[in-house]
Each structure stands twice: as structure tokens, then as C-alpha cells.
Design a protein around this motif. Structure first.
Motif, PDB file in Angstrom:
ATOM      1  N   GLN A 107       0.823  -1.218   0.000  1.00 14.55           N
ATOM      2  CA  GLN A 107       0.000   0.000   0.000  1.00 14.55           C
ATOM      3  C   GLN A 107       0.853   1.263   0.000  1.00 14.55           C
ATOM      4  N   GLY A 108       2.185   1.120  -0.081  1.00 10.80           N
ATOM      5  CA  GLY A 108       3.069   2.279  -0.099  1.00 10.80           C
ATOM      6  C   GLY A 108       3.439   2.812   1.266  1.00 10.80           C
ATOM      7  N   ASP A 109       3.150   2.060   2.323  1.00  8.27           N
ATOM      8  CA  ASP A 109       3.484   2.480   3.682  1.00  8.27           C
ATOM      9  C   ASP A 109       4.704   1.690   4.146  1.00  8.27           C
ATOM     10  N   PHE A 110       5.856   2.366   4.219  1.00  3.56           N
ATOM     11  CA  PHE A 110       7.104   1.714   4.592  1.00  3.56           C
ATOM     12  C   PHE A 110       7.414   1.836   6.086  1.00  3.56           C
ATOM     13  N   GLY A 111       6.494   2.389   6.838  1.00  5.38           N
ATOM     14  CA  GLY A 111       6.712   2.513   8.270  1.00  5.38           C
ATOM     15  C   GLY A 111       7.221   3.884   8.662  1.00  5.38           C
ATOM     16  N   CYS A 112       7.715   3.973   9.882  1.00  2.00           N
ATOM     17  CA  CYS A 112       8.141   5.251  10.454  1.00  2.00           C
ATOM     18  C   CYS A 112       9.621   5.209  10.799  1.00  2.00           C
ATOM     19  N   SER A 113      10.341   6.249  10.436  1.00  3.40           N
ATOM     20  CA  SER A 113      11.768   6.346  10.742  1.00  3.40           C
ATOM     21  C   SER A 113      11.955   6.937  12.134  1.00  3.40           C
ATOM     22  N   THR A 114      12.546   6.155  13.028  1.00  6.67           N
ATOM     23  CA  THR A 114      12.794   6.643  14.385  1.00  6.67           C
ATOM     24  C   THR A 114      14.014   7.548  14.455  1.00  6.67           C
ATOM     25  N   ALA A 115      14.877   7.470  13.438  1.00 11.25           N
ATOM     26  CA  ALA A 115      16.072   8.323  13.433  1.00 11.25           C
ATOM     27  C   ALA A 115      15.748   9.730  12.944  1.00 11.25           C
ATOM     28  N   PHE A 116      14.938   9.818  11.877  1.00  7.82           N
ATOM     29  CA  PHE A 116      14.613  11.111  11.282  1.00  7.82           C
ATOM     30  C   PHE A 116      13.241  11.628  11.697  1.00  7.82           C
ATOM     31  N   LYS A 117      12.480  10.768  12.431  1.00  5.05           N
ATOM     32  CA  LYS A 117      11.167  11.159  12.979  1.00  5.05           C
ATOM     33  C   LYS A 117      10.180  11.609  11.895  1.00  5.05           C
ATOM     34  N   VAL A 118      10.179  10.896  10.789  1.00  6.07           N
ATOM     35  CA  VAL A 118       9.223  11.127   9.710  1.00  6.07           C
ATOM     36  C   VAL A 118       8.855   9.765   9.137  1.00  6.07           C
ATOM     37  N   LYS A 119       7.855   9.746   8.251  1.00 10.74           N
ATOM     38  CA  LYS A 119       7.527   8.526   7.537  1.00 10.74           C
ATOM     39  C   LYS A 119       8.680   8.168   6.596  1.00 10.74           C
ATOM     40  N   VAL A 120       8.938   6.879   6.469  1.00  8.02           N
ATOM     41  CA  VAL A 120      10.056   6.430   5.635  1.00  8.02           C
ATOM     42  C   VAL A 120       9.876   6.887   4.186  1.00  8.02           C
ATOM     43  N   GLU A 121       8.644   6.824   3.680  1.00 11.62           N
ATOM     44  CA  GLU A 121       8.406   7.217   2.283  1.00 11.62           C
ATOM     45  C   GLU A 121       8.595   8.707   2.057  1.00 11.62           C
ATOM     46  N   GLN A 122       8.699   9.503   3.119  1.00 13.52           N
ATOM     47  CA  GLN A 122       9.009  10.928   2.964  1.00 13.52           C
ATOM     48  C   GLN A 122      10.513  11.173   2.900  1.00 13.52           C
ATOM     49  N   ARG A 123      11.282  10.293   3.521  1.00  9.38           N
ATOM     50  CA  ARG A 123      12.742  10.469   3.570  1.00  9.38           C
ATOM     51  C   ARG A 123      13.461   9.719   2.453  1.00  9.38           C
ATOM     52  N   MET A 124      12.931   8.575   2.046  1.00 11.78           N
ATOM     53  CA  MET A 124      13.614   7.726   1.081  1.00 11.78           C
ATOM     54  C   MET A 124      13.762   8.358  -0.309  1.00 11.78           C
ATOM     55  N   PRO A 125      12.723   8.957  -0.909  1.00 12.08           N
ATOM     56  CA  PRO A 125      12.878   9.494  -2.281  1.00 12.08           C
ATOM     57  C   PRO A 125      14.002  10.514  -2.412  1.00 12.08           C
ATOM     58  N   GLU A 126      14.185  11.343  -1.404  1.00 11.40           N
ATOM     59  CA  GLU A 126      15.249  12.345  -1.462  1.00 11.40           C
ATOM     60  C   GLU A 126      16.622  11.686  -1.529  1.00 11.40           C
ATOM     61  N   ALA A 127      16.816  10.643  -0.720  1.00 13.20           N
ATOM     62  CA  ALA A 127      18.095   9.940  -0.727  1.00 13.20           C
ATOM     63  C   ALA A 127      18.311   9.185  -2.033  1.00 13.20           C
ATOM     64  N   LEU A 128      17.257   8.535  -2.545  1.00 13.07           N
ATOM     65  CA  LEU A 128      17.379   7.803  -3.803  1.00 13.07           C
ATOM     66  C   LEU A 128      17.660   8.748  -4.971  1.00 13.07           C
ATOM     67  N   LYS A 129      17.063   9.925  -4.951  1.00 15.03           N
ATOM     68  CA  LYS A 129      17.320  10.908  -6.010  1.00 15.03           C
ATOM     69  C   LYS A 129      18.774  11.352  -5.992  1.00 15.03           C
ATOM     70  N   ALA A 130      19.311  11.602  -4.793  1.00  9.93           N
ATOM     71  CA  ALA A 130      20.711  12.022  -4.682  1.00  9.93           C
ATOM     72  C   ALA A 130      21.654  10.926  -5.157  1.00  9.93           C
TER      73      ALA A 130
END
Length: 345
Positions: A107-130
Motif C-alpha cells: 500500500q506504499g506504507d514503509f513505516g516510520c523512521s525513528t532516526a529522522f522522525k518522519v515517515k520512511v516514504e518521505q525520507r527515502m525518495p530524497e536519498a534515492l534521487k541524490a
């Protein structure tokens, strides 16, 4: 060809399932769960309080039940506080549904990042783009250079040019990324005075010579030697084939023989090696991005592992599996296209 593709896709789906199961098992080992409970409660929480947090948030449920929730084929239940009977989120900084629902990878829900305190799908695209930008420039630098070196060496086997290029290729392949990265940093910062204190900035502060150009050089140097050696071996084998000799006896120029007859057949083996560089680049960027503070996928994975960020580590592992399997599929398709015997079979 369609049967060939269907067979490869079926094997890829089965491999993805097995590898995701293995990754989920190792990431959810007991020490990792205990650390997660400590970070989410209090450092001085008792063992009973830690167990209560793990049980309340579903970490003590059956392994396959938890795997099904992560994938998204098993319904997730909201977490209820046993004292107040109120619905509370698993993590305070992530919005979670108050009603039972299917919410997982599918369903596109990768869980919650405890290190960055955001949803994983909000943090992952930025890193993959870089990292995607970094890998694009690595491939644009590495592939043409390695093919030119390999073809030149294979065309003139045993010549002085072949020996020099072979020595350079072996030397570059024998040098790990962390060694060449440090060497480039020393050369450009200490000897050539190209870098200064402000140059070593993180990617979030802007791309610079230090955090982008040097990583591209570091990753390219290692791959150039390996692909060049494979291209040289393939080119040498093709140039000694009977049909090449026949073409020469017919009066075709050396350039025409190489460009029209030898080059395509010589690129079959290097093409597979080039496609397999993508999985290697994923492992290489972990080291290189950490050295040069380039905030891409590798930097994100190191941060997640260092902070015991279970959901983010799982997402990074899943992305790695997908990249490896997709590049292998593209490699199989390209190999079948270049090799008529595969298409006929």
C-alpha cells in the motif's frame, strides 16, 4: 522471447519474496527490538516495561503475522493503551490510523523512521534521487572510458599500449573505494590545495567538488579497470575468430572489421558486467557517501543502522533487493538481444 521474460520475472518475484523474508528476520532480531524499546520509552525503564511496550506494539506477535503486516497482506490493528484504553500511535511523530486497515509495503506504507522522525516514504525518495544522480554520472564516466580502454587493448593484443592499459586497469581494480577516496581527498586538499574547510559540506548544503566530484571519481576508478579488463578479454577472443579473419581476407579495412563485425559481439560479455555494476554501486556508495558526507542512499542506510531504525533499514534492504533483481532482468534482456542464439532458443 515472451516465455523467456515470463520465466525470468517469475524467478525474480520468488527471489524477492525469499530475500525480503530473510531481511525482515535479521532486522527483527531480539537485540534490535530491545534497543528500539529502550529508545522509545526511557533509558531506565524496567525489563517489564520494555516487554510491555514490545507486546503492546505487536513486536511479540507471531513472526509471519508481523511479516504479513509489514508487507500489507495482514490487517494492522490500532495500539490501545492498557491504562487509559485510548488509541495511541506506535511512534509519537508519525500519523497512524485509529482504525484497523491494510497498511504495508503493497500500500506504499514503509513505516516510520525513528532516526529522522518522519515517515520512511518521505525520507527515502530524497536519498534515492541524490544517489541516482551520483550513479548516473558514475556510469557516464565509467562506461565510455572502460569500453574505449578495453577495445584499444584488445585490438592491439601484446603491444606496448595493451601492456600499459592492462597495468593501469589492474591497479585501479585492486584499489578499494575507501583507499582511493582517501587518496583523492589528500591529493586535492593537501597537495593541490583545491579544497578548503568550507568545501567539505554535506549534500543538504549544496553539491560541491568535494561531496560530488570526488565520489564520482572514486567510484568510477574502481569500475573502469574491471570493465576494461572484461572488454579486453572479450575483444581479444573476437579478434581471433574465423569470421574476423575472413573479413580481413575479403579486403575490408581494419576499422570496418572492428566497427561492423567485432565490436557488437565483443560487447556481449561487458554488457552483462556493466549492468551488474549497479548492485556493486549500491554497496560502494555506502562507503563513499560516508567518507564524503554525500547524503544519498548509502548515507541513509548507515544512519539507519547506526540508530537502530528498524523500519528504515527494512526499506533500504527492500530497495537494494529490487535494484539488484531489476538490473539482472535488464541484463538478461540485453544479453538476449545481443546474442541471437538466446533469442532463437
Amino acid at each position: 522471447m515472451l516465455k523467456f521474460l515470463a520465466r525470468r520475472i517469475g524467478v525474480m518475484a520468488l527471489t524477492m519474496f525469499c530475500l525480503s523474508l530473510v531481511v525482515f528476520f535479521f532486522v527483527n532480531l531480539e537485540p534490535n527490538l530491545k534497543k528500539l524499546a529502550i529508545f522509545q520509552t526511557e533509558m531506565r525503564s524496567s525489563q517489564q516495561e520494555l516487554e510491555g511496550w514490545l507486546a503492546r506494539n505487536g513486536y511479540r506477535d507471531n513472526f509471519f503475522l508481523r511479516y504479513g503486516r509489514w508487507i500489507g497482506v495482514v490487517e494492522k490493528q490500532p495500539v490501545v493503551d492498557p491504562n487509559t484504553q485510548e488509541i495511541v500511535p506506535r511512534f509519537r511523530y508519525c500519523d497512524e490510523s485509529a482504525t484497523p486497515e491494510y497498511s504495508g509495503i503493497l500500500q506504499g506504507d514503509f513505516g516510520c523512521s525513528t532516526a529522522f522522525k518522519v515517515k520512511v516514504e518521505q525520507r527515502m525518495p530524497e536519498a534515492l534521487k541524490a544517489t541516482g544522480l551520483l550513479m548516473l554520472w558514475v556510469m557516464l564516466t565509467m562506461v565510455p572510458a572502460s569500453l574505449v580502454i578495453g577495445v584499444l587493448a584488445g585490438m592491439r593484443e601484446g603491444s606496448r599500449l595493451d601492456r600499459w592499459l592492462s597495468v593501469a586497469s589492474i591497479t585501479s581494480t585492486a584499489t578499494p573505494e575507501y583507499v582511493s577516496g582517501i587518496i583523492f581527498s589528500v591529493v586535492f586538499a593537501t597537495w593541490l590545495k583545491v579544497l578548503n574547510g568550507s568545501a567539505a559540506t554535506a549534500t543538504s548544503e549544496g553539491i560541491s567538488f568535494y561531496n560530488f566530484t570526488l565520489p564520482v571519481m572514486t567510484l568510477s576508478i574502481y569500475g573502469i579497470g574491471y570493465i576494461a579488463r572484461m572488454t579486453r578479454a572479450s575483444m581479444t577472443e573476437v579478434m581471433s575468430s574465423q569470421y574476423i579473419r575472413t573479413a580481413r581476407l575479403k579486403g575490408l579495412s581494419f576499422r570496418a572489421v572492428v566497427m561492423k563485425h567485432a565490436l557488437r559481439n565483443a560487447l556481449i560479455a561487458p554488457f552483462t558486467v556493466i549492468m551488474l555494476q549497479f548492485p556493486w554501486l549500491l554497496s560502494g556508495v555506502v562507503v563513499v557517501e560516508a567518507i564524503f558526507r554525500y547524503q544519498g542512499f548509502g548515507f541513509l542506510l548507515v544512519s539507519a543502522a547506526s540508530n537502530n531504525d528498524i523500519d528504515l533499514v527494512l526499506a533500504c534492504g527492500l530497495v537494494s533487493v529490487v535494484v539488484v533483481l531489476v538490473t539482472q532482468l535488464i541484463s538478461d534482456i540485453g544479453y538476449a538481444y545481443l546474442n541471437p542464439r538466446i533469442r532463437m532458443s
